[in-house]
Design a protein around this motif. Structure first.
Motif, PDB file in Angstrom:
ATOM      1  N   GLN A  92       7.666 -18.765  15.436  1.00  0.00           N
ATOM      2  CA  GLN A  92       6.361 -18.160  15.726  1.00  0.00           C
ATOM      3  C   GLN A  92       5.939 -17.226  14.597  1.00  0.00           C
ATOM      4  O   GLN A  92       4.783 -17.208  14.189  1.00  0.00           O
ATOM      5  N   HIS A  93       6.902 -16.473  14.068  1.00  0.00           N
ATOM      6  CA  HIS A  93       6.565 -15.573  12.963  1.00  0.00           C
ATOM      7  C   HIS A  93       6.101 -16.370  11.737  1.00  0.00           C
ATOM      8  O   HIS A  93       5.068 -16.058  11.141  1.00  0.00           O
ATOM      9  N   LEU A 106       4.313 -27.216  16.475  1.00  0.00           N
ATOM     10  CA  LEU A 106       4.423 -26.979  15.025  1.00  0.00           C
ATOM     11  C   LEU A 106       4.136 -28.258  14.248  1.00  0.00           C
ATOM     12  O   LEU A 106       3.454 -28.229  13.217  1.00  0.00           O
ATOM     13  N   ARG A 158       4.874 -19.282  11.548  1.00  0.00           N
ATOM     14  CA  ARG A 158       3.629 -20.051  11.729  1.00  0.00           C
ATOM     15  C   ARG A 158       2.414 -19.204  11.375  1.00  0.00           C
ATOM     16  O   ARG A 158       1.411 -19.725  10.890  1.00  0.00           O
ATOM     17  N   GLN A 159       2.511 -17.899  11.645  1.00  0.00           N
ATOM     18  CA  GLN A 159       1.312 -17.095  11.411  1.00  0.00           C
ATOM     19  C   GLN A 159       1.405 -16.207  10.167  1.00  0.00           C
ATOM     20  O   GLN A 159       0.421 -15.596   9.775  1.00  0.00           O
ATOM     21  N   ASP A 160       2.555 -16.151   9.527  1.00  0.00           N
ATOM     22  CA  ASP A 160       2.701 -15.256   8.377  1.00  0.00           C
ATOM     23  C   ASP A 160       2.962 -16.062   7.099  1.00  0.00           C
ATOM     24  O   ASP A 160       3.914 -16.826   7.025  1.00  0.00           O
ATOM     25  N   GLN A 161       2.075 -15.877   6.121  1.00  0.00           N
ATOM     26  CA  GLN A 161       2.218 -16.642   4.863  1.00  0.00           C
ATOM     27  C   GLN A 161       3.047 -15.892   3.823  1.00  0.00           C
ATOM     28  O   GLN A 161       3.472 -16.466   2.835  1.00  0.00           O
ATOM     29  N   LYS A 221       0.772 -24.879   5.914  1.00  0.00           N
ATOM     30  CA  LYS A 221       0.124 -23.624   6.300  1.00  0.00           C
ATOM     31  C   LYS A 221       0.912 -22.876   7.382  1.00  0.00           C
ATOM     32  O   LYS A 221       0.993 -21.659   7.384  1.00  0.00           O
ATOM     33  N   GLN A 222       1.502 -23.664   8.299  1.00  0.00           N
ATOM     34  CA  GLN A 222       2.262 -23.016   9.376  1.00  0.00           C
ATOM     35  C   GLN A 222       3.771 -23.227   9.231  1.00  0.00           C
ATOM     36  O   GLN A 222       4.530 -22.982  10.169  1.00  0.00           O
ATOM     37  N   GLU A 277       7.309 -25.455  21.366  1.00  0.00           N
ATOM     38  CA  GLU A 277       6.892 -24.822  20.107  1.00  0.00           C
ATOM     39  C   GLU A 277       7.068 -25.790  18.930  1.00  0.00           C
ATOM     40  O   GLU A 277       6.207 -25.903  18.052  1.00  0.00           O
TER      41      GLU A 277
END
Ligand code: PLP
Length: 407
Positions: free
Chosen positions: A296-297, A106, A299-302, A227-228, A102
């Motif tokens: 993981q959270h 990243l 990476r996808q949540d801004q 961004k991630q 991961e």
């Protein structure tokens, strides 16, 4: 029975106390679901009371995120408590392998390697890398973290210190050595005590032009920028130009542990030669599970990153309006300049006792003498009324202590 060394040690401790640099640890119990609140237990017999924490490095409150806590509960039920050994001797558990994949993903690198802390990852990796050949030269920013300094020192490589964030000085020093030597440039992206950000594009170019390895400590940037959440290197689209990206799982990701990410061969070399990696027990599955869920959270949540930046801006504007002097930070770290160790300690105590605000004083050797400060770290969960309350409290105590206001 006390040993004769006790007297000597006490003398040293008294020196710290007289200079206002003795560190008092606050007994805090964080309250899941109520970030940034914690229960504070004074050590003088007073009743415990709730405080607002203003200096946490759990920048986004991920240490209390329901997904993280759930993943950790599940891991402890499925895999038990400890790792069972060093990485080489039965300690390479499946969640650690997944975590390293991961982290490599990243940072868009071939490989990553986990360590027991960010400190250890810097010390172990730099010590090993700078020992790869006898004629290695390391170029280190003057304000680099103690863990990088320790690694460079332990490598015994020749070291050149360049002025903080000064690319001209770095170029100058690089020009003075034989071009064929192995060269490592070691920097941070976000400086932990100043809150300023390295001119990364310039350093990447200098590294390229001089065929140097660029080692970037992104401890105070991962999870928060890009961004991630890949850090300043991701934000500025410079990931490919950074040879090594080093980070921690202990700040924005909310847990503990450190890592490096880089090419397959570089990571394999550190895995095979770095003492601080080899001779210690691996991180337990429960930590790896929490870190995985957290990364993981983020990476996808801004939304947490966005809220974080809004609160940072609000705090900086409010402090400025109140005339409280700050160092010119470009990041989420807000250093309030007091400039004296005794006054800094007094201010921190008054905030705690009179306003239930907890912010630890930062003294020498963490920062130079005369630049003692309170290092404020607003989170997405500090509300505007918390910020207003903090600024009013600071204003009042600032006046009481007769501290210098911003011009
Ligand atoms: N690098 C920097 C710039 C830091 O500020 C710190 C810790 O505060 C570290 C490395 C060490 O990270 P960790 O707390 O994960 O050991």
């Amino acid at each position: 029975m006390s040993h004769k060394i006790d007297q000597l040690l006490n003398q040293q401790l008294n020196l710290l106390k007289n200079e206002g640099r003795y560190r008092f640890f606050a007994d805090l119990q964080r309250i899941p679901g109520q970030f940034p609140k914690a229960l504070y237990r004074p050590n003088d017999g007073q009743k415990p009371y709730q405080v607002t924490v203003w200096c946490s490095n759990d920048y986004l409150g991920m240490g209390q995120h329901p997904k993280v806590i759930q993943a950790m509960h599940t891991a402890i039920d499925q895999f038990g408590a400890g790792a069972g050994g060093t990485r080489n001797i039965s300690g390479t558990h499946h969640l650690m392998v997944r975590l390293e994949h991961e982290l490599a993903s990243l940072h868009n690198k071939e490989s990553a390697l986990g360590f027991s802390s960010g400190y250890v990852s810097n010390e172990a990796s730099l010590a090993a890398l700078a020992k790869a050949t006898e004629d290695c030269a390391v170029f280190s920013d003057r304000l680099n973290h103690a863990s990088m300094i320790a690694g460079i020192r332990n490598s015994r490589a020749e070291k050149f210190i360049f002025n903080h964030n000064d690319s001209v000085h770095l170029k100058d020093l690089l020009g003075k050595i034989n071009h064929n030597r192995l060269k490592i440039i070691a920097i941070e992206s976000v400086y932990s005590m100043e809150g300023d950000i390295a001119p990364l594009a310039e350093f990447c170019q200098i590294a390229r032009e001089n065929d140097a390895l660029l080692y970037v400590d992104e401890v105070h940037a991962v999870g928060l920028y890009g961004k991630q959440g890949g850090g300043i290197s991701e934000r500025d689209l410079l990931t490919d130009s950074c040879t090594v990206i080093q980070g921690t799982l202990a700040k924005a990701f909310g847990l503990m542990g450190g890592y490096i990410a880089g090419s397959k061969v570089l990571v394999d070399y550190v895995r095979s030669f770095a003492a601080g990696f080899i001779f210690t027990t691996a991180l337990p599955p429960v930590i790896a599970a929490g870190a995985l869920a957290s990364i993981q959270h983020l990476r996808q949540d801004q939304s947490l990153r966005e809220q974080h930046q809004l609160k940072v801006r609000f705090l900086k504007n409010s402090l400025k309006a109140a005339g409280i002097p700050m160092l010119p930070s470009q990041s989420h770290i807000v250093p309030v300049l007091v400039g004296d160790a005794v006054q800094c300690l007094a201010l921190s105590r008054l905030l705690l006792q009179n306003h239930a605000i907890y912010v630890q004083p930062i003294n020498y050797p963490t920062v130079p003498k005369g630049s003692e400060r309170l290092r404020l770290t607003p989170s997405p969960f500090h509300q505007e009324n918390d910020i207003n309350f903090l600024v009013e409290a600071l204003k009042g105590e600032w006046k009481k202590l007769g501290l210098r206001r911003a011009e």
